[in-house]
Enzyme design. Structure first.
Site, short mmCIF file in Angstrom:
data_model
loop_
_atom_site.label_atom_id
_atom_site.label_comp_id
_atom_site.label_asym_id
_atom_site.label_seq_id
_atom_site.Cartn_x
_atom_site.Cartn_y
_atom_site.Cartn_z
N GLU A 1 40.44 -69.04 -4.41
CA GLU A 1 39.77 -68.13 -3.64
C GLU A 1 39.05 -67.10 -4.65
O GLU A 1 40.01 -66.57 -4.89
CB GLU A 1 40.31 -67.63 -2.51
CG GLU A 1 39.38 -66.82 -1.66
CD GLU A 1 39.88 -66.12 -0.12
OE1 GLU A 1 40.97 -66.26 -0.03
OE2 GLU A 1 39.01 -65.15 0.24
N ARG B 1 55.62 -72.50 -3.88
CA ARG B 1 55.03 -71.63 -4.82
C ARG B 1 55.86 -71.23 -6.07
O ARG B 1 57.15 -71.20 -5.88
CB ARG B 1 54.67 -70.35 -4.03
CG ARG B 1 53.82 -70.31 -2.98
CD ARG B 1 53.76 -68.84 -2.26
NE ARG B 1 52.59 -68.11 -2.90
CZ ARG B 1 51.59 -68.31 -2.49
NH1 ARG B 1 51.00 -69.11 -1.76
NH2 ARG B 1 50.44 -67.44 -3.22
N LYS C 1 47.81 -61.78 -4.68
CA LYS C 1 46.40 -61.12 -5.27
C LYS C 1 46.08 -60.03 -4.46
O LYS C 1 45.69 -58.96 -4.82
CB LYS C 1 45.26 -62.00 -4.91
CG LYS C 1 45.15 -63.02 -6.15
CD LYS C 1 43.90 -63.94 -5.88
CE LYS C 1 44.14 -65.08 -5.02
NZ LYS C 1 42.99 -66.04 -4.54
#
Ligand code: ATP
Ligand code: MG
Length: 562
Positions: A35, A262, A272
């Protein structure tokens, strides 16, 4: 055969099984779907190395797909930075695509779903919808708008699209099952009204599709065979498949979502959102601050692309959540720089040393090996003269036997140079040594082959010649957080754990003159001190170095002492 099997990670095993079951090798295709709402970090590198690594292994295309369904947070700056980082890491995408390219197709499919009776417009607020969701142990309640006619739904959805409704007043929901044990299946939202300009589609759209509705369909459009995502999407797989089933044609390739853990790194935060906070609140100097776990920060810090790839490979792909030690990342860059970084001398915390029996005005060029780990690296010359700087820590007036550096009355070797003996000091009013007076043995020059040069002395210290040295700014970085898991504290904000000493700036250090040609990004070993690279702030007037990593892992030592 079994040996080869063992070395495959579990995702590769899934692919191998699909191939064994008859899937065409040429149908393999992967994607990396960031994204564009921030810069890539070392966690993303795990996903990049995984997806692009599979592409290389199976000679399959890998798309770079920007998942840009959230215009509030997305920007072109991030798109550009993400591309740059992936290229820098050494990977090539097949196509650059954007979920926003599919907005029309997604809309058309949503209309089909309404016509099938599989989607409806809900006029309730998000709070009302949330209240009806139920809990994992308690069934949800159907919306009063769930059984609207197809025609009414089509008309309302059209109005949503044309901007006739305000934000938060209407959503399009999939009609699935309000009693599903999977909460995500309880009539999830597919579209919301959002009157924001999009970084690519501008003002075209007043409604935007949700992640779950977008992601699988985008995979389907691009013919992605294996859509690999992180574990938090495991519960979403059922919905991914349900949405696919609504549009899927039997003759097409059917994408498959599979999940992996992850990458978490100790002493770091990696979301982020949190990294953006550090940037916005000025706690670091931008996304590429060398203390940031971003790819751009690591690059600026002096990490190489290959060290990041090697780290990703060693840390591996796991099925379950885990934390990788930051020391492993540091180990990889240290190991690589040890092989390739030229050795130079730099003095960070100088004290003056005068060789009283060395003729005034004399200078000579000493030969120094560029890199003992690399035969081809060759030699350079380093100027030597009567007045030098050495590190303050390398001298004590008195010290016990374990101190192998310079002390009064004892000898030490100057790296690439002569053996010297310290005889006396000059001190300032605060009793601080400001000058050390030594004598040197003229026959002891390194590599000269004389008996005196072969004499063993316990210590060797680095130095620079005062009249020849260049001034430089040196930025010493340490871990950004003092806590192993700064964002794992329930009652404390992660920013409370910021290391107050994560950056120490030495305004005036001295480096040997060969560094006059050093250019941005170049790495060196400052002998006995660590690995340093030339920062982007460096100019012809002023050299600026970043410490990439120390020669040894000082944190590991501290851990042992605990
Ligand atoms: P963040 O929580 O840091 O904002 P994200 O998952 O929202 O990360 P995306 O841009 O959506 O970030 O991620 C792009 C891809 O990278 C996704 O497939 C995601 O699963 C993967 N990814 C993100 N963070 C990690 C991580 N820490 N380890 C491995 N893969 C990751
Ligand atoms: Mg995300």
């Amino acid at each position: 055969m079994s040996e080869i099997k063992k070395s495959l990670n579990f995702l590769e095993q899934i692919i191998e099984e699909d191939l064994a079951k008859g899937m065409d090798r040429s149908a393999l295709k992967f994607r990396f779907p960031p994204e564009p709402n921030g810069y890539l970090h070392i966690g993303h590198a795990a996903s990049i190395c995984l997806n692009f690594g599979l592409g290389l292994k199976y000679d399959a295309p890998v798309n770079l797909r920007f998942d840009d369904t959230n215009p509030e947070k997305e920007e072109q700056e991030y798109v550009d930075a993400i591309k740059k980082d992936i290229e820098w890491l050494g990977f090539k995408w097949a196509d650059v695509l954007f979920s926003s390219d599919y907005f029309q197709q997604l809309y058309d499919w949503a209309v089909v779903m309404i016509k099938q009776g599989n989607a409806y417009v809900d006029d309730q607020t998000s709070q009302q919808i949330a209240e009806q969701k139920g809990t994992p142990t308690q069934e949800g309640t159907n919306s009063p708008f769930r059984d609207r006619s197809v025609d009414e739904n089509l008309a309302l959805f059209e109005k949503m699209k044309s901007g006739e409704f305000e934000e938060g007043t209407h959503v399009l929901r999939a009609k699935i099952d309000m009693s599903s044990p999977n909460m995500l299946m309880r009539d999830p939202v597919m579209y919301r009204v959002l009157k924001r300009a999009h970084h690519r589609t501008g003002e075209d759209w007043k409604i935007y599709p949700m992640y779950d509705w977008t992601h699988g369909e985008s995979d389907y459009i691009e013919k992605i065979s294996h859509s690999l995502c992180t574990l938090e999407f495991k519960n979403h797989r059922e919905l991914y498949d349900w949405f696919l089933d609504r549009v899927y044609d039997q003759n097409d390739l059917r994408p498959k979502q599979r999940e992996f853990a992850r990458r978490n790194l100790s002493y770091t935060v990696m979301s982020k959102r949190k990294l953006l906070q550090l940037v916005q609140e000025g706690l670091v100097n931008g996304w590429d601050d060398p203390r940031m776990p971003t790819i751009s920060g690591l690059r600026r810090r002096g990490y190489t692309a290959s060290s990041i790839r090697d780290f990703s490979e060693t840390a591996g792909i796991a099925k379950r959540d885990n934390v990788t030690d930051l020391a492993l990342l540091e180990f990889h860059i240290r190991t690589e720089l040890n092989k390739i970084a030229p050795r130079v001398m730099a003095v960070l915390n100088p004290v003056k040393l005068v060789i009283t029996n060395y003729p005034e005005g004399k200078e000579e060029m000493l030969t120094a090996e560029n890199n003992p780990e690399d035969e081809d690296a060759g030699f350079r010359t380093v100027p030597f003269s009567r007045e030098l700087y050495i590190e303050k820590e390398d001298f004590r007036e008195q010290a016990n036997k374990k101190f192998f550096r310079l002390k009064l009355g004892k000898e030490v070797r100057l790296k690439n140079g002569y053996i010297i003996q310290a005889n006396s000091v000059i001190k300032d009013d605060n009793d601080e040594v400001i000058e050390i007076h030594c004598t040197y043995d003229p026959d002891s020059k390194s590599g000269s082959g004389t008996e005196a040069s072969m004499r063993k002395v316990k210590g060797t210290i680095h130095w620079v010649s005062i009249q020849h040295a260049l001034e430089a700014e040196v930025r010493l970085y340490d871990r950004l957080f003092i806590d192993e898991a700064p964002d794992a504290h329930k009652d404390k904000d992660f920013k409370e754990f910021i290391n107050p000493d994560s950056l120490k700036v030495i305004e005036k250090a001295y480096v040997e003159p060969s560094l006059v040609t050093a250019s941005e990004g170049e790495s060196f070993q400052f002998q006995r001190l660590g690995y340093f690279n030339v920062d982007a702030d460096s100019s012809n007037d002023k050299l600026v170095f970043n410490r990439t990593v120390a020669l040894r892992d000082s944190w590991a030592k501290m851990e042992q002492k605990k």
